[in-house]
Scaffold this motif. Structure first.
Motif, mmCIF file in Angstrom:
data_model
loop_
_atom_site.group_PDB
_atom_site.id
_atom_site.type_symbol
_atom_site.label_atom_id
_atom_site.label_comp_id
_atom_site.label_asym_id
_atom_site.label_seq_id
_atom_site.Cartn_x
_atom_site.Cartn_y
_atom_site.Cartn_z
ATOM 1 N N ILE A 138 0.850 -1.193 0.000
ATOM 2 C CA ILE A 138 0.000 0.000 0.000
ATOM 3 C C ILE A 138 0.883 1.239 0.000
ATOM 4 N N ARG A 151 -7.874 3.965 -12.363
ATOM 5 C CA ARG A 151 -7.919 2.628 -11.785
ATOM 6 C C ARG A 151 -8.910 2.608 -10.619
ATOM 7 N N GLY A 207 -0.078 -1.170 -11.001
ATOM 8 C CA GLY A 207 -0.567 -2.288 -10.207
ATOM 9 C C GLY A 207 0.388 -2.787 -9.144
ATOM 10 N N TYR A 261 -8.979 3.918 -2.096
ATOM 11 C CA TYR A 261 -8.307 5.173 -1.760
ATOM 12 C C TYR A 261 -8.883 5.781 -0.495
ATOM 13 N N THR A 286 -8.303 1.435 -7.667
ATOM 14 C CA THR A 286 -7.522 1.216 -6.454
ATOM 15 C C THR A 286 -8.228 1.832 -5.247
ATOM 16 N N ALA A 322 0.772 2.813 -8.268
ATOM 17 C CA ALA A 322 -0.634 2.400 -8.322
ATOM 18 C C ALA A 322 -1.070 2.168 -9.754
ATOM 19 N N ASN A 376 -1.643 -2.010 -3.851
ATOM 20 C CA ASN A 376 -3.024 -2.492 -3.829
ATOM 21 C C ASN A 376 -4.014 -1.506 -3.223
ATOM 22 N N GLY A 377 -3.510 -0.456 -2.584
ATOM 23 C CA GLY A 377 -4.380 0.540 -1.979
ATOM 24 C C GLY A 377 -3.577 1.779 -1.649
#
Length: 399
Positions: free
Chosen positions: A184, A264, A229, A268, A266, A226, A232-233
């Motif tokens: 992260i 994306r 990829g 947040y 992702t 991010a 992940n967060g």
């Protein structure tokens, strides 16, 4: 998958140097490909991939590259090279050789590669400000000392070191890389360290916490990871780079900050960390129009300026519009008691009215849904209870 070292340069002017580096890499046991990015159209013998092949990757065709105007030709070849590199699946590492034009041509392609792919740029301008060339990537810039215009006692040493550096990066093993926990991204500044440390400590056992210093390139690097990829967060506690974008401070991440939310899904979590301050250099570099503002000397090299209610309203609307484009789950938490260590009772930047203008603008702009929420808490950003709320919401959206 092959593990090839790509050598990139203008073979019409740097064939000897590229051949020298190629030979050293091959002696180190690496397979190589020499990629020509000349814009003259002159034939060369050292290249494995011709300039015309690279130029054909330009969306409007090779004719856009081979013009008589050097500036437009370099720009077009840079575009073509970036697209060419993105289409390759055998790149183990890249080394580029260039002056100012070659550096501007080659580094965008390097930046397009994932973090961790070895990248070495030998450049005549590497001893200056190279931020625009490196950007949020992990390009290793090496100053050529002499011009890249033939081999001599200096250039042989520098180019040799560059070749061996790339070989070491490509051949070395990194046994300490652990991929068993999801990664992260977290943004931090000195004045939000207490908050981010609490959050990191709470999440460390379950996540690989990558902390980015919010100095412009920090935010860009976090969002680059991010985008490809690799995280992940996001726990974007410290969005202060937006202040520097609006007020032309020294730590702006540019107007693409937060664009990752539209690109994306992702998860947040964001907040207003250090949105109370703009960063400038030494006090005597402060713009004349700001010299009557509320100023705080952070250290001899950094001068801080308190943001006003009007500036906060503008930033709140800008952030809110970015949040409205989000594809994934978003929670943006508002610390009502202060945005940084300097924005607390008794501290020089404490200004509840200015903070309230920011919060109100965010709430008025963001279209809230079950996926996208703005949430107020009656805590200072460095209050452990605020950190607990950040962790709570992060764990919820990660599920």
């Amino acid at each position: 998958m092959a593990h090839i070292a790509y050598l990139i340069g203008t073979c019409d002017t740097k064939a000897t140097e590229l051949g020298y580096v190629r030979d050293l890499l091959q002696e180190s046991g690496l397979d190589t490909l020499v990629v020509d990015v000349s814009t003259s159209g002159a034939p060369t013998t050292v290249a494995d991939i011709s300039a015309r092949v690279v130029a054909e990757s330009h969306p409007d065709g090779a004719a856009q590259v081979f013009t008589e105007d050097r500036g437009s030709a370099i720009t077009a070849m840079a575009d073509a090279l970036e697209r060419f590199i993105k289409g390759r699946d055998d790149i183990g590492g890249i080394i580029g050789l260039g002056g100012s034009g070659g550096t501007a041509l080659i580094t965008p392609a390097m930046r397009s590669l994932d973090i961790g792919v070895p990248k070495v740029m030998v450049s005549t301008i590497a001893s200056g400000n190279v931020g625009s060339y490196v950007g949020p990537s992990d390009i290793a810039m090496m100053y050529s000392v002499t011009d890249i215009a033939g081999l001599n006692r200096i250039s042989r040493n520098v180019l040799g070191n560059a070749a061996h550096a790339l070989a070491g990066m490509m051949k070395g093993t990194r046994v300490d890389i652990i991929d068993d926990k999801p990664a992260i991204g977290m943004s931090m500044f000195g004045v939000t360290t207490e908050c981010v440390t609490h959050v990191k400590d709470a999440l460390d056992s379950d996540y690989d916490c990558l902390i980015f210093h919010a100095t412009g390139t920090g935010g860009l690097s976090m969002e680059k990871l991010a985008g490809c990829g690799m995280v992940n967060g996001l726990l974007d506690v410290t969005t202060t780079e937006i202040c520097d974008l609006f007020m032309k401070g020294i730590f702006s991440a540019g107007d693409t900050r937060l664009d990752i939310l539209a690109q994306r899904d992702t998860p947040y979590i964001g907040s207003c960390g250090a949105l109370d301050m703009v960063n400038f250099g030494p006090k005597d570099t402060l713009p004349e129009s700001y010299r009557q503002r509320l100023i705080h000397t952070h250290n001899p090299h950094v001068t801080l300026m308190r943001t006003t209610a009007d500036e906060n309203r503008r930033m709140g609307r800008w952030i809110g519009e970015k949040l409205n484009l989000s594809r994934g789950p978003v929670r943006f938490l508002l610390p009502e008691k202060g945005l940084s260590a300097l924005d607390a009772p008794g501290q020089p930047f404490h200004d509840p009215e200015a903070d309230a203008a920011l919060f109100d603008a965010l709430e008025a702009t963001v279209t809230q849904t079950s996926q996208r929420r703005i949430i107020r808490y009656p805590y200072h950003i460095n209050d452990p209870r605020f950190a607990e709320k950040l962790v709570q919401h992060f764990q919820e959206i990660m599920q």
